[in-house]
Design a protein around this motif. Structure first.
Motif, PDB file in Angstrom:
ATOM      1  N   UNK A 197      -0.874  11.418   4.929  1.00 12.34           N
ATOM      2  CA  UNK A 197      -1.429  10.779   3.736  1.00 12.34           C
ATOM      3  C   UNK A 197      -0.365  11.422   2.546  1.00 12.34           C
ATOM      4  N   UNK A 198       0.453  12.670   2.542  1.00 11.59           N
ATOM      5  CA  UNK A 198       0.894  13.220   1.576  1.00 11.59           C
ATOM      6  C   UNK A 198       2.309  12.324   1.165  1.00 11.59           C
ATOM      7  N   UNK A 199       2.730  11.531   1.847  1.00 11.08           N
ATOM      8  CA  UNK A 199       4.051  10.496   1.641  1.00 11.08           C
ATOM      9  C   UNK A 199       5.124  11.349   1.087  1.00 11.08           C
TER      10      UNK A 199
ATOM     11  N   UNK B 220       1.186   9.674  -5.028  1.00 10.03           N
ATOM     12  CA  UNK B 220       1.143  11.241  -4.745  1.00 10.03           C
ATOM     13  C   UNK B 220       2.478  11.689  -5.689  1.00 10.03           C
ATOM     14  N   UNK B 221       3.425  10.984  -6.170  1.00  7.87           N
ATOM     15  CA  UNK B 221       4.572  11.438  -6.971  1.00  7.87           C
ATOM     16  C   UNK B 221       4.009  11.754  -8.261  1.00  7.87           C
TER      17      UNK B 221
ATOM     18  N   UNK C  91       9.651  10.829   9.647  1.00  9.10           N
ATOM     19  CA  UNK C  91       9.221   9.360   9.936  1.00  9.10           C
ATOM     20  C   UNK C  91       8.701   8.539   8.778  1.00  9.10           C
ATOM     21  N   UNK C  92       8.353   9.160   7.671  1.00 11.19           N
ATOM     22  CA  UNK C  92       7.971   8.612   6.616  1.00 11.19           C
ATOM     23  C   UNK C  92       9.196   7.647   5.948  1.00 11.19           C
ATOM     24  N   UNK C  93      10.282   8.392   6.138  1.00 11.66           N
ATOM     25  CA  UNK C  93      11.623   7.803   5.559  1.00 11.66           C
ATOM     26  C   UNK C  93      12.115   6.595   6.343  1.00 11.66           C
ATOM     27  N   UNK C  94      11.908   7.086   7.810  1.00  8.44           N
ATOM     28  CA  UNK C  94      12.066   5.808   8.885  1.00  8.44           C
ATOM     29  C   UNK C  94      11.312   4.671   8.406  1.00  8.44           C
ATOM     30  N   UNK C  95      10.016   4.911   8.209  1.00  8.54           N
ATOM     31  CA  UNK C  95       9.296   3.627   7.976  1.00  8.54           C
ATOM     32  C   UNK C  95       9.423   2.937   6.651  1.00  8.54           C
TER      33      UNK C  95
ATOM     34  N   UNK D 273       1.042  -1.472  -0.041  1.00 11.82           N
ATOM     35  CA  UNK D 273      -0.037  -0.026  -0.104  1.00 11.82           C
ATOM     36  C   UNK D 273       0.828   1.171  -0.158  1.00 11.82           C
ATOM     37  N   UNK D 274       2.053   1.040   0.888  1.00  5.42           N
ATOM     38  CA  UNK D 274       2.803   2.568   1.024  1.00  5.42           C
ATOM     39  C   UNK D 274       3.372   2.828  -0.483  1.00  5.42           C
TER      40      UNK D 274
END
Length: 283
Positions: free
Chosen positions: A208-210, A11-12, A176-180, A3-4
């Motif tokens: 949600x903006x990723x 989004x990109x 945090x997104x990068x860490x995930x 999903x991610x």
């Protein structure tokens, strides 16, 4: 389905306009940005292959394809690394507890005239020097609360403590997104994201903006309850051999009001009974 990965690519795509890449932009478009078939054409892959990539159903994606997709989407180096992490997630393993080695702690002690601290995975604060404690009040917090993301979104005073709170909030979520992406199986990180998503609407919107980014350098605009406004430049350094640690050092321009206020802060911190929590209650 990953999903991610799908949401990141969608989004990109949404931020790239057709005329940015030499395509006609006229006509009615159901979604902003590039269509899947347009991206596939520009990247030199079939539409079916790209759809399967976006759905996480391609078991082996070549570097050439990833580079082509990244080029069309105009990804920066951090976003390219994040894309690779999503396509090729690290083998599942339980992250070991992070411990700050003695040499790094001694380095913190030596940087005594400016705030400095060590941040680990999930934006956990692992060690700090006295002036960083006077700035943020780390020592008065429980271990779970010594986390920059929790401080940013769950402590009400953060919205006035940071004079540019919207920027700080967006940068924190991108970190945090990068860490995930690096640690997709980190249960503690997943729990943190879940808690912040439930408790803070701004966090949900930003998540949600990723967006992804490294925290390398910048400026923090702080309204400190004891010494007033501080305009602090920061550098985030990765110690050799410790990719999951960040040494953050805050400095002030020579001769600036902030430099004088840091000296006042150091004097206040050295006085008996000085706590940031008490100062915030009086502020």
């Amino acid at each position: 389905m990953n999903h991610d990965l799908g949401e990141f690519l969608r989004t990109r795509r949404a931020r790239v306009r057709p005329d940015d890449v030499g395509l006609p932009g006229g006509g009615r478009r159901r979604v902003p940005g590039l269509r899947r078939e347009e991206l596939a054409l520009l990247a030199g892959v079939s539409v079916d292959y790209y759809v399967r990539l976006e759905q996480g159903r391609t078991p082996a994606v070549s570097d050439a394809v990833l580079d082509a997709v990244a080029r069309v989407l105009r990804l920066d180096e951090t976003e390219r690394a994040h894309l690779r992490n999503l396509v090729r997630p690290a083998p599942a393993k339980r992250p070991a507890p992070q411990r700050v080695r003695p040499g790094l702690r001694r380095l913190l002690e030596m940087v005594g005239d400016v705030p400095a601290f060590v941040m680990g995975r999930r934006a956990d604060i692992l060690a700090w020097n006295p002036l960083a404690d006077a700035l943020y009040g780390f020592g008065g917090l429980g271990e779970e609360d010594r986390n920059s993301a929790r401080h940013t979104f769950l402590r009400p005073e953060a919205r006035t403590f940071y004079r540019d709170w919207p920027t700080v909030a967006a940068d924190m979520v991108a970190f945090l997104r990068l860490d995930a992406g690096r640690y997709p199986d980190d249960a503690r990180l997943a729990a943190l994201v879940g808690e912040l998503s439930v408790k803070d609407e701004t966090f949900r919107t930003l998540w949600a903006q990723h967006k992804v980014m490294e925290k390398t350098h910048g400026t923090k605009l702080i309204a400190h309850p004891v010494v007033g406004d501080l305009d602090l430049d920061y550098e985030s350094l990765r110690p050799a051999g410790d990719a999951d640690f960040t040494l953050a050092v805050y400095t002030a321009k020579a001769g600036s009001p902030t430099e004088e206020r840091l000296k006042l802060l150091a004097s206040w911190a050295a006085s008996p009974g000085a706590t940031l929590e008490g100062a915030e209650e009086r502020h």
